[in-house]
Design an enzyme around this catalytic site. Structure first.
Site, PDB file in Angstrom:
ATOM      1  N   SER A  22       0.816  -1.215   0.000  1.00 31.01           N
ATOM      2  CA  SER A  22       0.000   0.000   0.000  1.00 31.01           C
ATOM      3  C   SER A  22       0.850   1.267   0.000  1.00 31.01           C
ATOM      4  CB  SER A  22      -0.931   0.021   1.212  1.00 31.01           C
ATOM      5  OG  SER A  22      -1.658   1.242   1.248  1.00 31.01           O
ATOM      6  N   LYS A  72     -13.876  -3.612   1.990  1.00 30.68           N
ATOM      7  CA  LYS A  72     -14.704  -2.430   1.779  1.00 30.68           C
ATOM      8  C   LYS A  72     -16.174  -2.678   2.115  1.00 30.68           C
ATOM      9  CE  LYS A  72     -11.608  -0.431  -1.661  1.00 30.68           C
ATOM     10  NZ  LYS A  72     -11.440   0.047  -3.062  1.00 30.68           N
ATOM     11  N   ASP A 107     -13.652   6.326  -3.541  1.00 28.94           N
ATOM     12  CA  ASP A 107     -13.185   5.809  -4.831  1.00 28.94           C
ATOM     13  C   ASP A 107     -13.948   6.450  -5.983  1.00 28.94           C
ATOM     14  OD1 ASP A 107     -11.237   4.106  -3.848  1.00 28.94           O
ATOM     15  OD2 ASP A 107     -12.599   2.400  -3.686  1.00 28.94           O
TER      16      ASP A 107
END
Length: 282
Positions: A22, A72, A107
């Site tokens: 990440s 998510k 997003d």
């Protein structure tokens, strides 16, 4: 400010599995330094069924969380309230902690910003490759950009049922097809295939812009052989765009509010990506 604390260092982290790759700590660390915030932002490997317990075990020093695959949907379920984008997609990638846990899907905004920065602000015919959480976010983003028709390429068409249902909710016509079928000519496309995917669809004509959500960059994109490089949008542009919205949430509690020194913050975040070999500075 939500990010200011009388108790000293505020803790944040990006959660997911795998998580070692990440780039979020570099992005958020750059933002914190620019804003003069005392943030300790790390990585935590959390499996799909472990998110709720992890969140419930955090103390008051924790400010917020960034959430990536495969967590998510669990993040949206754990939040006490979510924004419209998280409600539509069933996925949240941002949690602001406190007495009530608030969730957002940034997003969608990151995809819109990536296309806008590449010069595309409206579309009619679009394509999506894949059917996971990022594909759902792409569908919402395309709806906001004015899309009418969406072609979706995926390996298992049964996984496209959520996209079809969401498309109906958004007033979009969604057509499913196999990965081995050529996609029609479109204004824009998003590929959400994971890095391990070996099969990518071809296009009957290269799209005006193709956002490859993989982080290989235009030169390393699996579409580089069939789509001109100047039409490929680096997936890390989406990462940058959604991270800016996350910083707004962590600092101000609102993704629509502008940060103090926002231009400097964005420049510092972009510089952090450039330092990691992720983006060219501009």
């Amino acid at each position: 400010m939500a990010g200011a604390s009388p108790t000293g260092t505020r803790r944040l982290a990006v959660l997911g599995s795998p998580i070692e790759h990440s780039l979020s700590p570099a992005l958020h660390g750059a933002a914190a330094r620019t804003l003069g915030l005392d943030w300790d932002y790390g990585r935590r490997r959390i499996e799909r069924d472990g998110l709720a317990d992890f969140v419930d075990g955090l103390d008051a020093s924790w400010l917020g969380l960034s959430v990536t695959a495969p967590l998510k949907e669990a993040a949206a379920a754990r939040a006490d309230e979510v924004d419209r984008h998280a409600e539509l997609t069933g996925a949240a990638n941002t949690l602001l902690l406190g007495e009530r846990v608030r969730g957002w899907n940034t997003d969608v905004g990151g995809i819109i910003r990536a296309f806008a920065d590449a010069g595309l602000t409206s579309v009619t015919d679009v394509a999506i490759v894949g059917a996971g959480a990022t594909a759902l976010s792409s569908l919402v983003a395309f709806a906001q950009l004015g899309a009418e028709h969406v072609a979706v390429a995926l390996r298992d068409r049964s996984r496209g049922e959520r996209l079809v249902a969401l498309g109906e909710q958004l007033g979009l016509s969604v057509t499913l097809q196999g990965l081995d079928e050529a996609l029609p000519a479109v204004d824009a496309a998003v590929s959400t295939l994971p890095a391990a995917a070996t099969v990518v669809p071809a296009f009957t004509h290269p799209p005006t812009r193709l956002l490859d959500a993989d982080y290989a960059g235009p030169a390393g994109s699996r579409y580089a052989a069939t789509v001109p490089r100047d039409r490929l949008v680096d997936g890390r542009e989406m990462l940058l765009g959604q991270a800016v919205l996350q910083v707004r949430i962590f600092v101000l509690g609102d993704p629509a509010a502008t940060l103090p020194q926002e231009a400097e913050v964005v420049a510092a975040m972009r510089g952090a990506l450039a330092a990691s070999g992720s983006l060219e500075e501009s």
